[in-house]
Design a protein around this motif. Structure first.
Motif, PDB file in Angstrom:
ATOM      1  N   ASN A   1       0.328  -1.290  -0.329  1.00  0.00           N
ATOM      2  CA  ASN A   1       0.207   0.051   0.177  1.00  0.00           C
ATOM      3  C   ASN A   1       0.941   1.345  -0.339  1.00  0.00           C
ATOM      4  OD1 ASN A   1      -2.530  -2.088  -0.155  1.00  0.00           O
ATOM      5  ND2 ASN A   1      -2.057  -1.509   2.533  1.00  0.00           N
ATOM      6  N   GLY A   2       1.885   1.437  -0.667  1.00  0.00           N
ATOM      7  CA  GLY A   2       2.732   2.025  -0.614  1.00  0.00           C
ATOM      8  C   GLY A   2       3.802   2.714  -0.032  1.00  0.00           C
ATOM      9  N   ASN A   3       3.980   2.025   0.484  1.00  0.00           N
ATOM     10  CA  ASN A   3       4.910   2.050   2.415  1.00  0.00           C
ATOM     11  C   ASN A   3       6.107   0.777   2.112  1.00  0.00           C
ATOM     12  OD1 ASN A   3       4.288   4.246   3.752  1.00  0.00           O
ATOM     13  ND2 ASN A   3       1.724   2.629   3.764  1.00  0.00           N
ATOM     14  N   ILE A   4       6.912   0.451   2.169  1.00  0.00           N
ATOM     15  CA  ILE A   4       8.156  -0.224   2.718  1.00  0.00           C
ATOM     16  C   ILE A   4       8.220  -1.002   3.929  1.00  0.00           C
ATOM     17  CG2 ILE A   4      10.350  -1.372   1.811  1.00  0.00           C
ATOM     18  CD1 ILE A   4       9.004   0.092  -0.826  1.00  0.00           C
ATOM     19  N   ASN A   5       7.664  -1.796   4.424  1.00  0.00           N
ATOM     20  CA  ASN A   5       7.504  -2.828   5.226  1.00  0.00           C
ATOM     21  C   ASN A   5       8.907  -3.617   5.654  1.00  0.00           C
ATOM     22  OD1 ASN A   5       5.091  -1.484   5.674  1.00  0.00           O
ATOM     23  ND2 ASN A   5       4.042  -3.571   5.309  1.00  0.00           N
ATOM     24  N   PHE A   6       9.495  -4.101   6.563  1.00  0.00           N
ATOM     25  CA  PHE A   6      10.696  -4.445   7.265  1.00  0.00           C
ATOM     26  C   PHE A   6      10.315  -5.845   7.607  1.00  0.00           C
ATOM     27  CE2 PHE A   6      12.551  -0.615   5.973  1.00  0.00           C
ATOM     28  CZ  PHE A   6      13.731  -0.385   5.042  1.00  0.00           C
ATOM     29  N   ASN A   7      10.355  -7.082   6.522  1.00  0.00           N
ATOM     30  CA  ASN A   7       9.211  -7.856   7.731  1.00  0.00           C
ATOM     31  C   ASN A   7      10.129  -8.649   7.790  1.00  0.00           C
ATOM     32  OD1 ASN A   7       6.800  -7.240   7.817  1.00  0.00           O
ATOM     33  ND2 ASN A   7       6.609  -7.711   5.307  1.00  0.00           N
ATOM     34  N   ALA A   8      10.808  -9.382   8.971  1.00  0.00           N
ATOM     35  CA  ALA A   8      11.905  -9.945   9.611  1.00  0.00           C
ATOM     36  C   ALA A   8      11.829 -11.650   8.999  1.00  0.00           C
ATOM     37  CB  ALA A   8      12.317  -9.941  10.395  1.00  0.00           C
ATOM     38  N   TYR A   9      12.297 -12.527   8.383  1.00  0.00           N
ATOM     39  CA  TYR A   9      12.142 -14.059   7.947  1.00  0.00           C
ATOM     40  C   TYR A   9      14.010 -14.702   8.614  1.00  0.00           C
ATOM     41  CZ  TYR A   9       8.231 -12.259   5.556  1.00  0.00           C
ATOM     42  OH  TYR A   9       6.993 -12.026   4.656  1.00  0.00           O
ATOM     43  N   ILE A  10      13.910 -15.969   8.711  1.00  0.00           N
ATOM     44  CA  ILE A  10      14.476 -16.514   9.471  1.00  0.00           C
ATOM     45  C   ILE A  10      15.150 -17.144   8.436  1.00  0.00           C
ATOM     46  CG2 ILE A  10      15.313 -18.507  10.038  1.00  0.00           C
ATOM     47  CD1 ILE A  10      12.390 -18.666  12.530  1.00  0.00           C
ATOM     48  N   ALA A  11      16.427 -16.493   8.296  1.00  0.00           N
ATOM     49  CA  ALA A  11      16.988 -16.913   6.990  1.00  0.00           C
ATOM     50  C   ALA A  11      18.327 -17.814   6.761  1.00  0.00           C
ATOM     51  CB  ALA A  11      18.146 -15.917   6.550  1.00  0.00           C
ATOM     52  N   LYS A  12      18.750 -18.510   8.088  1.00  0.00           N
ATOM     53  CA  LYS A  12      19.816 -19.370   8.783  1.00  0.00           C
ATOM     54  C   LYS A  12      19.292 -20.444  10.163  1.00  0.00           C
ATOM     55  CE  LYS A  12      25.057 -20.471   7.596  1.00  0.00           C
ATOM     56  NZ  LYS A  12      24.206 -21.338   6.820  1.00  0.00           N
ATOM     57  N   VAL A  13      19.772 -21.569   9.741  1.00  0.00           N
ATOM     58  CA  VAL A  13      19.822 -21.560  11.890  1.00  0.00           C
ATOM     59  C   VAL A  13      21.346 -22.986  11.240  1.00  0.00           C
ATOM     60  CG1 VAL A  13      18.447 -23.947  12.870  1.00  0.00           C
ATOM     61  CG2 VAL A  13      17.591 -22.409  11.114  1.00  0.00           C
ATOM     62  N   ASP A  14      22.080 -22.580  12.922  1.00  0.00           N
ATOM     63  CA  ASP A  14      23.016 -22.957  12.287  1.00  0.00           C
ATOM     64  C   ASP A  14      24.183 -22.471  11.765  1.00  0.00           C
ATOM     65  OD1 ASP A  14      22.541 -24.882  15.569  1.00  0.00           O
ATOM     66  OD2 ASP A  14      22.539 -26.378  13.948  1.00  0.00           O
ATOM     67  N   ASP A  15      25.248 -22.915  11.673  1.00  0.00           N
ATOM     68  CA  ASP A  15      26.861 -22.497  11.274  1.00  0.00           C
ATOM     69  C   ASP A  15      27.076 -21.298  11.193  1.00  0.00           C
ATOM     70  OD1 ASP A  15      28.163 -25.254  10.969  1.00  0.00           O
ATOM     71  OD2 ASP A  15      26.101 -25.690   8.936  1.00  0.00           O
ATOM     72  N   LEU A  16      26.563 -20.569  12.364  1.00  0.00           N
ATOM     73  CA  LEU A  16      26.792 -19.071  11.639  1.00  0.00           C
ATOM     74  C   LEU A  16      27.987 -18.689  12.681  1.00  0.00           C
ATOM     75  CD1 LEU A  16      22.632 -18.607  13.021  1.00  0.00           C
ATOM     76  CD2 LEU A  16      23.932 -18.216  11.119  1.00  0.00           C
ATOM     77  N   GLU A  17      29.257 -19.412  12.735  1.00  0.00           N
ATOM     78  CA  GLU A  17      29.897 -19.199  13.867  1.00  0.00           C
ATOM     79  C   GLU A  17      30.405 -17.636  12.678  1.00  0.00           C
ATOM     80  OE1 GLU A  17      29.722 -21.999  12.535  1.00  0.00           O
ATOM     81  OE2 GLU A  17      29.304 -22.766  14.580  1.00  0.00           O
ATOM     82  N   VAL A  18      30.571 -17.732  11.769  1.00  0.00           N
ATOM     83  CA  VAL A  18      31.679 -16.552  10.690  1.00  0.00           C
ATOM     84  C   VAL A  18      30.557 -14.943  10.454  1.00  0.00           C
ATOM     85  CG1 VAL A  18      32.909 -18.416   9.596  1.00  0.00           C
ATOM     86  CG2 VAL A  18      30.481 -17.227   7.931  1.00  0.00           C
ATOM     87  N   PHE A  19      29.357 -14.816  11.023  1.00  0.00           N
ATOM     88  CA  PHE A  19      28.713 -13.751  10.912  1.00  0.00           C
ATOM     89  C   PHE A  19      27.961 -13.388  12.305  1.00  0.00           C
ATOM     90  CE2 PHE A  19      27.523 -17.863   7.875  1.00  0.00           C
ATOM     91  CZ  PHE A  19      27.537 -16.338   6.384  1.00  0.00           C
ATOM     92  N   PHE A  20      28.041 -11.804  11.542  1.00  0.00           N
ATOM     93  CA  PHE A  20      27.960 -10.932  12.707  1.00  0.00           C
ATOM     94  C   PHE A  20      26.079 -10.699  12.036  1.00  0.00           C
ATOM     95  CE2 PHE A  20      31.905 -10.503  11.479  1.00  0.00           C
ATOM     96  CZ  PHE A  20      32.886 -10.371  12.822  1.00  0.00           C
ATOM     97  N   GLY A  21      25.296  -9.958  13.584  1.00  0.00           N
ATOM     98  CA  GLY A  21      24.239  -9.791  13.632  1.00  0.00           C
ATOM     99  C   GLY A  21      24.356  -7.971  14.197  1.00  0.00           C
ATOM    100  N   HIS A  22      23.324  -7.325  13.025  1.00  0.00           N
ATOM    101  CA  HIS A  22      22.498  -5.732  13.608  1.00  0.00           C
ATOM    102  C   HIS A  22      22.145  -6.012  14.496  1.00  0.00           C
ATOM    103  CE1 HIS A  22      24.496  -4.289   9.651  1.00  0.00           C
ATOM    104  NE2 HIS A  22      23.719  -5.253   8.725  1.00  0.00           N
ATOM    105  N   GLU A  23      21.559  -7.056  15.032  1.00  0.00           N
ATOM    106  CA  GLU A  23      21.291  -6.776  16.577  1.00  0.00           C
ATOM    107  C   GLU A  23      21.851  -8.557  17.114  1.00  0.00           C
ATOM    108  OE1 GLU A  23      19.622  -4.297  18.598  1.00  0.00           O
ATOM    109  OE2 GLU A  23      19.236  -3.175  16.788  1.00  0.00           O
ATOM    110  N   VAL A  24      22.081  -7.852  18.173  1.00  0.00           N
ATOM    111  CA  VAL A  24      22.077  -9.303  18.471  1.00  0.00           C
ATOM    112  C   VAL A  24      21.948  -9.991  19.818  1.00  0.00           C
ATOM    113  CG1 VAL A  24      24.011 -11.357  18.971  1.00  0.00           C
ATOM    114  CG2 VAL A  24      24.604  -9.993  17.117  1.00  0.00           C
ATOM    115  N   PHE A  25      21.092 -11.251  20.439  1.00  0.00           N
ATOM    116  CA  PHE A  25      20.110 -11.881  21.333  1.00  0.00           C
ATOM    117  C   PHE A  25      20.504 -12.617  22.152  1.00  0.00           C
ATOM    118  CE2 PHE A  25      16.841 -13.229  23.627  1.00  0.00           C
ATOM    119  CZ  PHE A  25      16.762 -12.426  24.412  1.00  0.00           C
ATOM    120  N   ASP A  26      20.966 -13.384  23.388  1.00  0.00           N
ATOM    121  CA  ASP A  26      21.815 -14.054  23.926  1.00  0.00           C
ATOM    122  C   ASP A  26      20.636 -15.130  24.820  1.00  0.00           C
ATOM    123  OD1 ASP A  26      23.318 -16.380  25.231  1.00  0.00           O
ATOM    124  OD2 ASP A  26      24.928 -15.258  25.356  1.00  0.00           O
ATOM    125  N   ALA A  27      20.227 -15.914  24.258  1.00  0.00           N
ATOM    126  CA  ALA A  27      18.798 -16.573  24.899  1.00  0.00           C
ATOM    127  C   ALA A  27      19.763 -17.093  26.445  1.00  0.00           C
ATOM    128  CB  ALA A  27      18.036 -17.311  24.108  1.00  0.00           C
TER     129      ALA A  27
END
Length: 384
Positions: free
Chosen positions: A322-348
């Motif tokens: 409807n004429g607006n850009i929505n930023f919708n978050a989807y799961i993109a990768k599970v496991d094997d994240l050792e070499v990646f960084f997050g713009h937001e990181v949450f430690d559960a």
């Protein structure tokens, strides 16, 4: 010169955010058409006008185009901020107008801008059409190039939030490239001029965003417009407006593109570009795909009856609704994240994961979930 204050004083306040269409910029173009600088040089696939804006009387000719990819609007905003400088009556404006002629195509792909797509209305990536010239927008870009005969080309783009500065953990807020002109990636006089200018802009930007400047891959592809123009002997610079922390609307990055533009013209005008700054250019770390928008660590899941600890990442998709850009978050990768960084990181810290499906994070699933039955995440973020 206070470049940040210059930006604030000349920022085009009628445009902001990521969704920038032809209707957004036409009033600005008409307002700054003070001396018949504006013309229509062609039409898009769907019949929208492609505007050319030429200003200045100087010997050095600069050709700039933006939104070749319709969903890459940050540099368009910065370009209009710079055009406001040229209209502010200052000594800087008078100096630039006397020494340069600027030829701008502020929105090469107006159909893609409306649709918020990288490609044009025929689903063609214009940045892979520089040889075949199958699309009307590609033909316009080339025809203006041949008629204007520029001394420098500025190829203005955005890049995704996935890019970081090598393995530093810093997002690539601005990246540059002096495109190759042959498969061997050799440096001739034309490419050297682009390299020297990039090195100069990098030095300026390091004062504002140290460590956030990247260098794009220079593999040769003659179908890319930058490579083609470099091959044709015109120094060409690729600008990539990237991510600054939490700046998804790219309003902060916009400022740094503006600073890069102004500083480059000042260097050219003052003839302070050194003969060979190849080492400085090559010392700019390369872009690398190392980021996700969200990374969740130490999540407990029940997998086939066994509890285990895992990590997963989510990424925004920019969806036009409807004429607006929505930023919708989807799961993109599970496991094997050792070499990646997050713009937001949450430690559960071992909290149990639950969702409305199978209580297991799956690819392309919306990032809506709960931890320990009390901490709710909606669209990737903790619900407050």
């Amino acid at each position: 010169m206070n470049l940040e204050q210059l930006f604030l004083d000349n920022k085009e306040k009628t445009i902001e955010g990521r969704y920038l269409t032809l209707e957004s910029i036409e009033p600005i173009l008409k307002r700054i058409n003070t001396n018949k600088q504006l013309s229509v040089v062609g039409e898009s696939v769907q019949g929208r006008p492609i505007y050319k804006y030429v200003i200045g009387t100087g010997k050095t000719k600069i050709y700039l185009w933006s939104q070749m990819h319709g969903n890459e609007s940050t540099t368009t905003k910065a370009l209009f901020d710079f055009l406001n400088v040229l209209h502010n009556g200052s000594d800087l404006a008078k100096d630039l107008l006397a020494n340069f002629t600027f030829c701008c195509l502020p929105m090469l792909n107006p159909d893609g801008a409306t649709l918020y797509t990288r490609s044009n209305a025929n689903e063609i990536d214009l940045n892979r059409d520089s040889q075949n010239l199958t699309q009307p927008e590609s033909k316009v870009l080339r025809a203006v190039f041949e008629g204007f005969k520029p001394d420098f080309c500025y190829n203005l783009h955005d890049q995704r939030t996935i890019f970081g500065v090598a393995d530093t953990g810093k997002p690539a807020t601005v990246s540059f490239l002096a495109p190759s002109y042959n498969e061997e990636r050799e440096i001739n006089d034309s490419r050297q001029k682009a390299i020297n200018l990039i090195a100069g802009m990098n030095a300026v930007l390091q004062e504002f965003i140290p460590g956030h400047i990247g260098r794009f891959d220079d593999s040769f592809n003659i179908n890319c417009i930058g490579d083609t123009f470099q091959y044709l002997g015109v120094p060409t610079i690729l600008f990539e407006a990237g991510h600054y922390p939490r700046d998804y609307e790219r309003e902060i990055t916009r400022k740094y593109i503006f600073i890069a533009l102004v500083s480059s013209f000042k260097m050219l005008n003052e003839n302070v570009i050194e003969i060979n700054r190849t080492d400085d250019y090559l010392n700019i770390p390369q872009n690398k795909v190392v980021f996700y928008d969200f990374i969740y660590k130490n999540i407990k899941i029940n997998y086939d009856g066994n509890e285990k600890i895992t990590n997963f990442a989510a990424q925004y998709k920019e969806e036009l609704v409807n004429g607006n850009i929505n930023f919708n978050a989807y799961i993109a990768k599970v496991d094997d994240l050792e070499v990646f960084f997050g713009h937001e990181v949450f430690d559960a810290q071992g909290a149990m994961y639950e969702d409305q499906d199978e209580n297991f994070p799956k690819l392309d699933q919306k990032a809506n979930f709960c931890l320990n039955k009390k901490l709710n995440f909606v669209n990737g973020l903790i619900k407050k």
